[in-house]
Design an enzyme around this catalytic site. Structure first.
Site, PDB file in Angstrom:
ATOM      1  CD  GLU A 167       4.999  17.997 -15.053  1.00 41.28           C
ATOM      2  OE1 GLU A 167       5.859  17.353 -15.113  1.00 41.28           O
ATOM      3  OE2 GLU A 167       4.054  18.004 -16.152  1.00 41.28           O
ATOM      4  CD  GLU A 351       1.722  22.201 -15.948  1.00 40.24           C
ATOM      5  OE1 GLU A 351       2.184  21.623 -16.958  1.00 40.24           O
ATOM      6  OE2 GLU A 351       1.950  22.330 -14.562  1.00 40.24           O
TER       7      GLU A 351
HETATM    8  C1  BGC Z   1       5.571  21.249 -16.242  1.00 36.96           C
HETATM    9  C2  BGC Z   1       5.723  22.585 -17.163  1.00 36.96           C
HETATM   10  C3  BGC Z   1       6.391  23.083 -17.585  1.00 36.96           C
HETATM   11  C4  BGC Z   1       5.424  22.668 -18.949  1.00 36.96           C
HETATM   12  C5  BGC Z   1       6.677  22.709 -20.407  1.00 36.96           C
HETATM   13  C6  BGC Z   1       5.326  20.902 -17.184  1.00 36.96           C
HETATM   14  O1  BGC Z   1       5.932  19.504 -17.315  1.00 36.96           O
HETATM   15  O2  BGC Z   1       4.982  21.688 -14.847  1.00 36.96           O
HETATM   16  O3  BGC Z   1       6.193  23.760 -15.496  1.00 36.96           O
HETATM   17  O4  BGC Z   1       6.949  24.711 -18.101  1.00 36.96           O
HETATM   18  O5  BGC Z   1       4.926  21.416 -18.617  1.00 36.96           O
HETATM   19  O6  BGC Z   1       7.170  21.992 -20.359  1.00 36.96           O
END
Ligand code: BGC
Length: 445
Positions: A167, A351
Site C-alpha cells: 500500500e 488483505e
Molecule cells: C494495512 C494493514 C492494516 C490494515 C487495517 C491495511 O491497509 O496494510 O497494515 O492493519 O489495513 O487497517
C-alpha cells in the site's frame, strides 16, 4: 457458511500480518527504530499513547504464531521484514541476528507446508533514513533497491512469493496528511514520497530479476477503495473521478499502465504540488510483475451533498463499527483491474478483514463472539467465489489478521484479529471467526 463452490487446486488460504504491527522487540538484537517507533512517541499520535515496542511480541513468539496458523489450517502466511532489523543503518552492513530470525521463520513455515508470502516494505522505514529525508529524498529509490537486493540474495528461493511494497498510499498519509509516520503535513512532500516509492518498487523488481530466482515470484500490493456516487448528479460523478484519480489510480496507473493520467498531472500541476519525475522512472514503475496483490476492505460512497451523505449513512447496511457492509467491493475491484488495465497476471487478495472497536463481546466460555466479522468475511468469500466463477485468475486469499495487533494510529483500539491476544500471558485465543475460517478452509481442501 455452506457453499459448494470448488476453488482451484493449489489455491492459497492465508492470514496476514506485518513486522511493525506484531514483532515488538524494538530495540533488541541490533534493531534500530523505524519511523513508527519514533512517531508513536509523539503526543496525540496513537490511541492512548501506545507504542509498537512490544506489540504481539512475535519476535520471541514465532512458534506461538506458527502453531495458530497450523491450527487454523492455512497454507500460506503473509508477513513482512523489518528493514531496520536486518539493515540497522538502512543501507550497508547487514545484521546477522536479524537475518537469523527471518531465516528461522521462513524455514519453519516451509517445513509446515505454509507458503511464506513476504513483503519487503510494510510502512516501517528505518528512522536513520527518515533523518536523511526519508521517502521524499530521491535517494530512497537506491536505498530500497539495495535493501531488496540484499534480501533476495539472503533468502532467495526460500520465498515463493515476494512483495515489494504494501500500500504505497501510506507514504502519502505519512508525508502529506500527518496521520501516519513520519507525520509530516506537506502536500508536495506527500506526492514526491509516493512517486519515489513507486519508482523504488520498480528498482526492487529489477533487482529481483537480476537474481534469477527460479522458484520465486514478485508482485506489489495495492489497496483499491473504489469511489461510488451517492446521487446521480454530475457533481458527484466528477467527485468520483477526482477521488479515484488521487487514490488507488495514483498507484495503479504507473505500475499497470506506465504513466500517471493526464487528469492527475493536470490537477497537481495547477495545484502546484506535482512531483519531480524522470523519464526513466516509468520504465521502472511498470516493470513486469508476476502477480498483483489486492488489498480490499470496502468501497467509499461519496457525494458533494452533505444531506445525501447523511441520509446514506442512516441507510441500512452497516456493521457495528459503522463501516458499510459491501462485499461486492472485492468482485468489483478484481473486475476493474481487468477492465481498466487488462492485466494478464494472477491476483492474490492479500488483505481483507474488518475490525471491532474497544472491548469485544465474549460468551460464557470467554470466547470472543465476533459475529460481525463472520458476516463480513462470509460476504467477501462469496464475492471471491463469484469472481472465480467468472473466470478471473485469483490464486489466494489472506484474511487480515492472524491476531489483534498494533493497528497503527488506532493502536489496540481497533481489533482486526481472528484470534485474541491476551496481553498478560501473550497467548493467542481463537475468536469465533477463527473457527469459522478454519471450517471454511477445511471444507474447501
Ligand atoms: C494495512 C494493514 C492494516 C490494515 C487495517 C491495511 O491497509 O496494510 O497494515 O492493519 O489495513 O487497517
Amino acid at each position: 457458511m455452506e457453499s459448494s463452490f470448488k476453488y482451484p487446486k493449489d489455491f492459497l488460504w492465508g492470514l496476514a500480518t506485518s513486522a511493525g504491527q506484531i514483532e515488538g522487540a524494538a530495540t533488541e538484537d541490533g534493531r534500530t527504530p523505524s519511523i513508527w517507533d519514533v512517531f508513536a512517541t509523539k503526543p496525540g499520535k496513537i490511541f492512548k499513547g501506545e507504542t509498537p515496542t512490544v506489540a504481539c511480541d512475535s519476535y520471541h513468539r514465532f512458534d506461538r504464531d506458527l502453531e495458530m496458523l497450523k491450527y487454523i489450517g492455512v497454507n500460506s502466511y503473509r508477513m513482512s521484514i523489518s528493514w531496520s532489523r536486518v539493515l540497522p543503518e538502512g543501507t550497508g552492513k547487514l545484521n546477522p541476528l536479524g537475518l537469523d530470525y527471518y531465516k528461522r521463520c521462513f524455514e519453519k513455515l516451509l517445513k509446515a507446508n505454509i507458503t511464506p508470502n513476504v513483503t519487503l516494505y510494510h510502512w516501517d522505514l528505518p528512522q536513520v533514513l527518515e533523518e536523511k529525508g526519508g521517502w521524499v529524498n530521491r535517494d530512497s529509490i537506491e536505498w530500497f533497491g539495495e535493501y531488496a537486493e540484499k534480501m533476495f540474495r539472503e533468502f532467495g528461493d526460500l520465498i515463493p512469493l515476494w512483495t515489494t511494497v504494501n500500500e504505497p498510499i501510506a507514504t502519502y498519509v505519512g508525508y502529506a496528511l500527518g496521520g501516519f509516520a513520519p507525520g509530516h503535513t506537506n502536500e508536495v512532500w506527500g506526492n514526491q514520497a509516493r512517486h519515489n516509492i513507486l519508482v523504488a518498487h520498480g528498482k526492487a523488481v529489477e533487482a529481483f530479476r537480476e537474481e534469477n530466482l527460479k522458484d520465486s515470484k514478485i508482485g506489489v500490493v495495492i489497496d483499491i477503495w473504489k469511489r461510488h456516487a451517492i446521487t446521480d448528479s454530475p457533481e458527484d460523478a466528477a467527485l468520483v473521478i477526482d477521488e479515484d484519480e488521487r487514490n488507488w489510480k495514483f498507484y495503479c496507473d504507473p505500475i499497470l499502465a506506465g504513466k500517471y493520467s493526464d487528469y492527475l498531472l493536470d490537477r497537481l500541476t495547477k495545484e502546484g504540488t506535482v512531483m519531480q519525475m524522470k523519464p526513466h522512472d516509468f520504465e521502472l514503475t511498470s516493470q513486469t510483475l508476476d502477480f498483483f496483490g489486492l488489498n480490499v476492505y470496502n468501497r467509499v460512497p461519496v457525494s458533494v451533498n452533505a444531506q445525501a451523505k447523511a441520509d446514506f449513512s442512516q441507510g441500512g447496511n452497516f456493521l457495528n463499527n459503522r463501516t458499510e457492509y459491501y462485499p461486492d467491493a472485492l468482485y468489483e475491484a478484481v473486475k476493474l483491474l481487468h477492465e481498466l488495465y487488462d492485466i494478464k497476471i494472477p491476483v492474490y487478495v492479500t488483505e481483507n478483514g474488518t475490525y471491532s472497536i474497544g472491548a469485544e463481546k465474549v460468551d460464557e466460555n470467554g470466547m470472543v463472539e465476533d459475529d460481525d466479522r463472520i458476516k463480513y468475511v462470509s460476504g467477501f468469500l462469496k464475492s471471491l467465489e463469484k469472481a472465480l466463477a467468472e473466470g478471473y485468475d485469483i490464486r489466494g486469499y489472506y484474511l487480515w489478521s492472524l491476531m489483534d495487533n498494533f493497528e497503527w494510529s488506532a493502536g489496540s483500539n481497533f481489533k482486526f484479529g481472528i484470534t485474541q491476544l491476551d496481553k498478560e500471558t501473550m497467548e493467542l485465543k481463537p475468536k469465533k471467526s477463527a473457527y469459522f475460517y478454519k471450517d471454511y478452509i477445511n471444507s474447501k481442501k
